[in-house]
Write a protein that holds these residues in place. Structure first.
Motif, PDB file in Angstrom:
ATOM      1  N   SER A  88       0.822  -1.219   0.000  1.00  0.00           N
ATOM      2  CA  SER A  88       0.000   0.000   0.000  1.00  0.00           C
ATOM      3  C   SER A  88       0.852   1.262   0.000  1.00  0.00           C
ATOM      4  O   SER A  88       0.376   2.335  -0.374  1.00  0.00           O
ATOM      5  CB  SER A  88      -0.967   0.011   1.190  1.00  0.00           C
ATOM      6  OG  SER A  88      -0.269   0.216   2.406  1.00  0.00           O
ATOM      7  N   SER A  95      -0.690   0.228  -6.494  1.00  0.00           N
ATOM      8  CA  SER A  95      -1.976   0.722  -5.982  1.00  0.00           C
ATOM      9  C   SER A  95      -3.178  -0.073  -6.498  1.00  0.00           C
ATOM     10  O   SER A  95      -4.139  -0.301  -5.761  1.00  0.00           O
ATOM     11  CB  SER A  95      -2.144   2.213  -6.273  1.00  0.00           C
ATOM     12  OG  SER A  95      -2.113   2.463  -7.662  1.00  0.00           O
ATOM     13  N   THR A  96      -3.148  -0.546  -7.743  1.00  0.00           N
ATOM     14  CA  THR A  96      -4.264  -1.345  -8.252  1.00  0.00           C
ATOM     15  C   THR A  96      -4.322  -2.692  -7.542  1.00  0.00           C
ATOM     16  O   THR A  96      -5.399  -3.172  -7.190  1.00  0.00           O
ATOM     17  CB  THR A  96      -4.159  -1.537  -9.776  1.00  0.00           C
ATOM     18  OG1 THR A  96      -4.018  -0.260 -10.401  1.00  0.00           O
ATOM     19  CG2 THR A  96      -5.393  -2.225 -10.334  1.00  0.00           C
ATOM     20  N   THR A 126      -5.868  -2.198  -4.151  1.00  0.00           N
ATOM     21  CA  THR A 126      -7.329  -2.074  -4.264  1.00  0.00           C
ATOM     22  C   THR A 126      -7.961  -3.456  -4.407  1.00  0.00           C
ATOM     23  O   THR A 126      -8.964  -3.764  -3.750  1.00  0.00           O
ATOM     24  CB  THR A 126      -7.703  -1.184  -5.468  1.00  0.00           C
ATOM     25  OG1 THR A 126      -7.183   0.126  -5.236  1.00  0.00           O
ATOM     26  CG2 THR A 126      -9.204  -1.111  -5.665  1.00  0.00           C
ATOM     27  N   GLN A 149      -7.836  -5.396  -1.127  1.00  0.00           N
ATOM     28  CA  GLN A 149      -8.841  -4.873  -0.203  1.00  0.00           C
ATOM     29  C   GLN A 149     -10.236  -5.363  -0.584  1.00  0.00           C
ATOM     30  O   GLN A 149     -11.002  -5.808   0.279  1.00  0.00           O
ATOM     31  CB  GLN A 149      -8.802  -3.343  -0.186  1.00  0.00           C
ATOM     32  CG  GLN A 149      -7.553  -2.794   0.468  1.00  0.00           C
ATOM     33  CD  GLN A 149      -7.356  -1.299   0.256  1.00  0.00           C
ATOM     34  OE1 GLN A 149      -7.937  -0.690  -0.644  1.00  0.00           O
ATOM     35  NE2 GLN A 149      -6.512  -0.694   1.088  1.00  0.00           N
ATOM     36  N   LYS A 150     -10.576  -5.318  -1.873  1.00  0.00           N
ATOM     37  CA  LYS A 150     -11.902  -5.771  -2.326  1.00  0.00           C
ATOM     38  C   LYS A 150     -12.110  -7.260  -2.065  1.00  0.00           C
ATOM     39  O   LYS A 150     -13.217  -7.700  -1.795  1.00  0.00           O
ATOM     40  CB  LYS A 150     -12.113  -5.454  -3.803  1.00  0.00           C
ATOM     41  CG  LYS A 150     -12.358  -3.982  -4.076  1.00  0.00           C
ATOM     42  CD  LYS A 150     -12.653  -3.741  -5.548  1.00  0.00           C
ATOM     43  CE  LYS A 150     -12.960  -2.291  -5.809  1.00  0.00           C
ATOM     44  NZ  LYS A 150     -14.314  -1.909  -5.430  1.00  0.00           N
TER      45      LYS A 150
END
Length: 192
Positions: free
Chosen positions: A67, A73-74, A77, A80-81
């Protein structure tokens, strides 16, 4: 000659040497011989200082370290999802083949959005990028590794040039976090 003084110095010298060796055994490995230092053409894009630098990433568990790296960054994400942050941060001695933002950009936006919305499929894809053992540069020359997803990744190459599954190039390998080895790759790997 004072033999008492000599007898005291020898045990003290041996104790100091043993202490130095024991502390050395606890130090992280990072020598040119064992491939512990980051390698590859993509390493130049890693920040030189701060939380996203090699030194900063080494202090954090893998999801937290990612992070802080602007190239991931993708991936962050997606992790996290999928609800995998705690799973990755709490694992020990894992290896993550981490697709960069450019790797995710190769996927058409509509397809990527669809996968990001499907937690089960996203989890399958992400866990296919994780191996439950340390995989370092020396292991990449001709390797086969079982993933957390249950599939197998293969690696091949030499020098500073390695591929995963004959499709993804390792851009920057042997990046250490507090609980993982990370290899940044240029393509998202898809399980069969």
């Amino acid at each position: 000659m004072n033999t008492t003084l000599t007898r005291r110095r020898v045990p003290a010298a041996l104790a100091a040497a043993a202490l130095a060796v024991s502390f050395g055994a606890l130090a992280p490995r990072a020598s040119a011989d064992d491939g512990g230092a980051p390698f590859g053409p993509g390493c130049a894009s890693v920040p030189k200082e701060g939380a996203g630098s090699f030194a900063g990433m080494a202090d954090d568990p893998v999801a937290t370290a990612a992070s802080n790296n602007p190239e991931l960054s993708t991936l962050v994400t997606a992790v996290q999802k999928a609800g995998l942050v705690d799973t990755l941060n709490n694992a020990e001695d894992i290896t993550v083949f981490a697709p960069t933002n450019d790797a995710f950009a190769k996927i058409p936006k509509a397809d990527l959005d669809k996968v990001l919305a499907d937690k089960a499929e996203l989890t399958e894809i992400l866990t296919y990028h994780v191996v439950d053992e340390p995989v370092e540069k020396a292991d990449l020359a001709d390797g086969s590794f079982k993933t957390l997803q249950g599939g197998t990744l293969t690696t091949a190459g030499s020098g500073d040039s390695y591929e995963v599954n004959d499709t993804a190039a390792v851009l920057c390998g042997d990046v250490a976090t507090s609980n993982a080895t990370v290899h940044l790759i240029d393509t998202v790997l898809m399980p069969e």
